[in-house]
Design an enzyme around this catalytic site. Sequence first.
Site, PDB file in Angstrom:
ATOM      1  CB  VAL A 182      -3.352   2.630  -0.972  1.00  0.00           C
ATOM      2  CG1 VAL A 182      -3.169   1.526  -2.040  1.00  0.00           C
ATOM      3  CG2 VAL A 182      -2.440   3.739  -1.683  1.00  0.00           C
ATOM      4  CB  CYS A 183      -5.662  -0.040   0.979  1.00  0.00           C
ATOM      5  SG  CYS A 183      -5.918  -2.198   1.550  1.00  0.00           S
ATOM      6  CB  THR A 184      -8.610  -0.119   4.752  1.00  0.00           C
ATOM      7  OG1 THR A 184      -6.648  -0.415   5.507  1.00  0.00           O
ATOM      8  CG2 THR A 184      -8.726  -1.424   4.671  1.00  0.00           C
TER       9      THR A 184
ATOM     10  CG  ASP B 274      -1.936  -1.250   1.607  1.00  0.00           C
ATOM     11  OD1 ASP B 274      -1.317  -2.235   1.024  1.00  0.00           O
ATOM     12  OD2 ASP B 274      -3.286  -0.469   1.999  1.00  0.00           O
TER      13      ASP B 274
END
Lengths: 208, 208
Positions: A97-99, A15
């Site tokens: 990015v992502c969570t 990430d």
Amino acid sequence: MQIAILLFDRFTALDAVGPYQTLNPLPDSETVFVAEQAGPVTDDSGSLTLTARKSLSEVDRPDIVVVPGGPDVPVGNEALLDWLRRVDATSTWTTSVCTGSLMLAAAGLLDGRPATTHWLYRDVLGGYGAKPTGRRVVSDGKYVTAAGVSAGIDMGLALAGRIAGDEHAQCVQLMIEYDPEPPYDAGAPEKAPAALVEMMRGQFAAPA
Amino acid sequence: MQIAILLFDRFTALDAVGPYQTLNPLPDSETVFVAEQAGPVTDDSGSLTLTARKSLSEVDRPDIVVVPGGPDVPVGNEALLDWLRRVDATSTWTTSVCTGSLMLAAAGLLDGRPATTHWLYRDVLGGYGAKPTGRRVVSDGKYVTAAGVSAGIDMGLALAGRIAGDEHAQCVQLMIEYDPEPPYDAGAPEKAPAALVEMMRGQFAAPA
């Protein structure tokens, strides 16, 4: 131009490194890894440790803010949320990015905005006031959010193109030889075997 | 199962982290970052520092060896080459990303074998006795080499599938949401604008 990548305990390595590898070549830029305290920060598997060169208080006007995710992002950490609000006030781009988007949303920065996150956490993102989408990279004004883990590479390249032009971004893509050939076609819940998707949904039930 | 990822001064970050993110979830495995001396190791841009948990002498029987690349891999470092030969004697898989294959070749492990590397270094790889190909991931017996930087993600997933089965690898792919959507189609010299390819060839003439 300063690019600040936030680190916190149990971040997901790719990430952070996907956007790093694609944004760091921006002309006249420097990248700084930043955490609550400067020093080593270990990822979600416990095997990889990255160094934060600066503490939050030492990074106050980054041009680009990148927030990686992880399986349990610290959405309740007020020091991090305060820093996000503070640097967002003057950033040119605020990204995740992502969570990592849960952190931006928890800081109140994505209220009512279309955004994306890891596919397992779309509902959670909605719970924080953003409008979750299933897209891989979502731009809304200066907010750019990417889906799970590897999507940060696509986000970084797209943003590099917007900042420094198509030719620069194509150079970066060629330098990292990003001509993907995944050996399977299971990278999205709509494509992976349904049984796998269900198993993962069971295993990673809504986080705290 | 032990996965050893070699670090050295001026490695390329994503070369190491792509395989890490895809191989580390292997069942009953541990990943160890290893370097000549244990401690912080900084990448080719100077901005990213990863911690090597172990020194070479502390890692003597890894099952999987991963060698990342960089713009000036230490092909003349006998301590690293000796270690590669030593661990290769008992490894199940010996792998590389990007110019990491130059290290394997310099250690004499790729003599006469088909292999791959970063597209700018194919001739150099041939000069070390391997048979360079333009493929993204090349397997020859237990030797698995990947092309430039981002190809380590494809290599790691493919190897994870061979070791733990398709379903495991698909799980990993889904978890890292690896459903790439590069915003440009310039990730290989055959696809990028010819002028960019030539410019890069000029800029990165044959390394030492």
